[in-house]
Scaffold this motif. Sequence first.
Motif, mmCIF file in Angstrom:
data_model
loop_
_atom_site.group_PDB
_atom_site.id
_atom_site.type_symbol
_atom_site.label_atom_id
_atom_site.label_comp_id
_atom_site.label_asym_id
_atom_site.label_seq_id
_atom_site.Cartn_x
_atom_site.Cartn_y
_atom_site.Cartn_z
ATOM 1 N N HIS A 118 -10.498 8.694 3.736
ATOM 2 C CA HIS A 118 -9.696 7.856 2.840
ATOM 3 C C HIS A 118 -8.245 7.641 3.299
ATOM 4 O O HIS A 118 -7.713 6.545 3.095
ATOM 5 C CB HIS A 118 -9.771 8.352 1.379
ATOM 6 N N PRO A 119 -7.579 8.595 3.954
ATOM 7 C CA PRO A 119 -6.226 8.261 4.431
ATOM 8 C C PRO A 119 -6.227 7.186 5.510
ATOM 9 O O PRO A 119 -5.388 6.278 5.491
ATOM 10 C CB PRO A 119 -5.704 9.597 4.978
ATOM 11 N N SER A 120 -7.164 7.272 6.450
ATOM 12 C CA SER A 120 -7.186 6.296 7.537
ATOM 13 C C SER A 120 -7.698 4.936 7.055
ATOM 14 O O SER A 120 -7.204 3.893 7.492
ATOM 15 C CB SER A 120 -8.035 6.805 8.706
ATOM 16 N N ARG A 121 -8.657 4.930 6.128
ATOM 17 C CA ARG A 121 -9.143 3.657 5.594
ATOM 18 C C ARG A 121 -8.043 2.949 4.811
ATOM 19 O O ARG A 121 -7.877 1.727 4.901
ATOM 20 C CB ARG A 121 -10.371 3.864 4.713
ATOM 21 N N GLY A 122 -7.312 3.723 4.026
ATOM 22 C CA GLY A 122 -6.194 3.133 3.298
ATOM 23 C C GLY A 122 -5.139 2.589 4.243
ATOM 24 O O GLY A 122 -4.583 1.510 4.021
ATOM 25 N N ALA A 123 -4.868 3.326 5.326
ATOM 26 C CA ALA A 123 -3.872 2.882 6.305
ATOM 27 C C ALA A 123 -4.296 1.579 6.969
ATOM 28 O O ALA A 123 -3.480 0.667 7.155
ATOM 29 C CB ALA A 123 -3.653 3.974 7.350
ATOM 30 N N LEU A 126 -3.798 -1.324 4.564
ATOM 31 C CA LEU A 126 -2.392 -1.681 4.396
ATOM 32 C C LEU A 126 -1.836 -2.370 5.642
ATOM 33 O O LEU A 126 -1.057 -3.324 5.537
ATOM 34 C CB LEU A 126 -1.578 -0.426 4.070
ATOM 35 N N ARG A 127 -2.222 -1.886 6.809
ATOM 36 C CA ARG A 127 -1.741 -2.516 8.047
ATOM 37 C C ARG A 127 -2.221 -3.961 8.139
ATOM 38 O O ARG A 127 -1.486 -4.842 8.607
ATOM 39 C CB ARG A 127 -2.225 -1.728 9.265
ATOM 40 N N GLU A 133 5.166 -0.063 8.574
ATOM 41 C CA GLU A 133 4.510 1.020 9.305
ATOM 42 C C GLU A 133 5.034 2.383 8.879
ATOM 43 O O GLU A 133 4.290 3.364 8.862
ATOM 44 C CB GLU A 133 4.710 0.829 10.810
ATOM 45 N N GLU A 134 6.302 2.466 8.518
ATOM 46 C CA GLU A 134 6.863 3.749 8.100
ATOM 47 C C GLU A 134 6.161 4.281 6.842
ATOM 48 O O GLU A 134 6.023 5.500 6.670
ATOM 49 C CB GLU A 134 8.369 3.608 7.847
ATOM 50 N N ILE A 135 5.714 3.386 5.979
ATOM 51 C CA ILE A 135 4.972 3.776 4.784
ATOM 52 C C ILE A 135 3.521 4.105 5.132
ATOM 53 O O ILE A 135 2.972 5.117 4.708
ATOM 54 C CB ILE A 135 5.049 2.667 3.716
ATOM 55 N N VAL A 136 2.917 3.241 5.927
ATOM 56 C CA VAL A 136 1.509 3.429 6.292
ATOM 57 C C VAL A 136 1.308 4.746 7.040
ATOM 58 O O VAL A 136 0.335 5.473 6.798
ATOM 59 C CB VAL A 136 1.013 2.244 7.153
ATOM 60 N N THR A 137 2.227 5.101 7.922
ATOM 61 C CA THR A 137 2.108 6.334 8.698
ATOM 62 C C THR A 137 2.124 7.559 7.799
ATOM 63 O O THR A 137 1.383 8.530 8.033
ATOM 64 C CB THR A 137 3.257 6.418 9.719
#
Length: 227
Positions: A118-123, A126-127, A133-137
């Motif tokens: 879920h963290p990488s899918r959400g990222a 968003l990307r 990017e500062e938020i997505v990271t």
Amino acid sequence: MEFALLVLNDEYHKVELAGGYCDGNCSVCRKCTNNRNILTLIKEENAEFYQKYVLDHQTRTAELCKKVSEALFLNEDEKRILIQSALLHDIGKLLIPFKILSKDTSLSPFERRIMEFHPSRGAVWLRERDFPEEIVTIIEAHHERVDGSGYPYGLKGDEIPFLARVLAVCDAFEVMISGRHYKPPKSIREALNELKREAGTQFDGEIVIVFTEMWYNEVKREKKVVV
């Protein structure tokens, strides 16, 4: 029918549930395909679960992040980035199959692996929509652990962005005191003790110290008793 939407509110994107958006007449409407902020369709019977365990949780976590950002003396840009990240940190859970997300018994190894996406899918989501990017990271790294045993990439120590380490503490504390559909909430004292036990392994020890001191100072100011 319910939709999960991202809306701009007081300078922050906040995930909300909006009902009655779809009229079921897609050949005329096209709102679902034209609106860039739609994540997924959410069935009406599942809306309360998402509201309680994803959306409201993110808002409460953001409130904790706001408090600890002041205790850490973050500048205004850092505060904004941290709070924005908190408001969106579990957005990837809206892309996880509901039967896995809502399961109230132990997850199988396969199901756990799906959850850990879920963290990488959400990222990724968003990307694709040009979020900073500062938020997505930060969102991508909020389940990393300082000992390197977290996910999705197994980052450790200073490899994890500082604000992601702050978010991790606030996120975990909020989950503990609010509970989950599969486990009851802990008392504030129990939750603080859990943070301290995991300092240096799951959590950044210095951030845990600041967080616990912040909480005890707030209790003293309001003359409350930690229970």
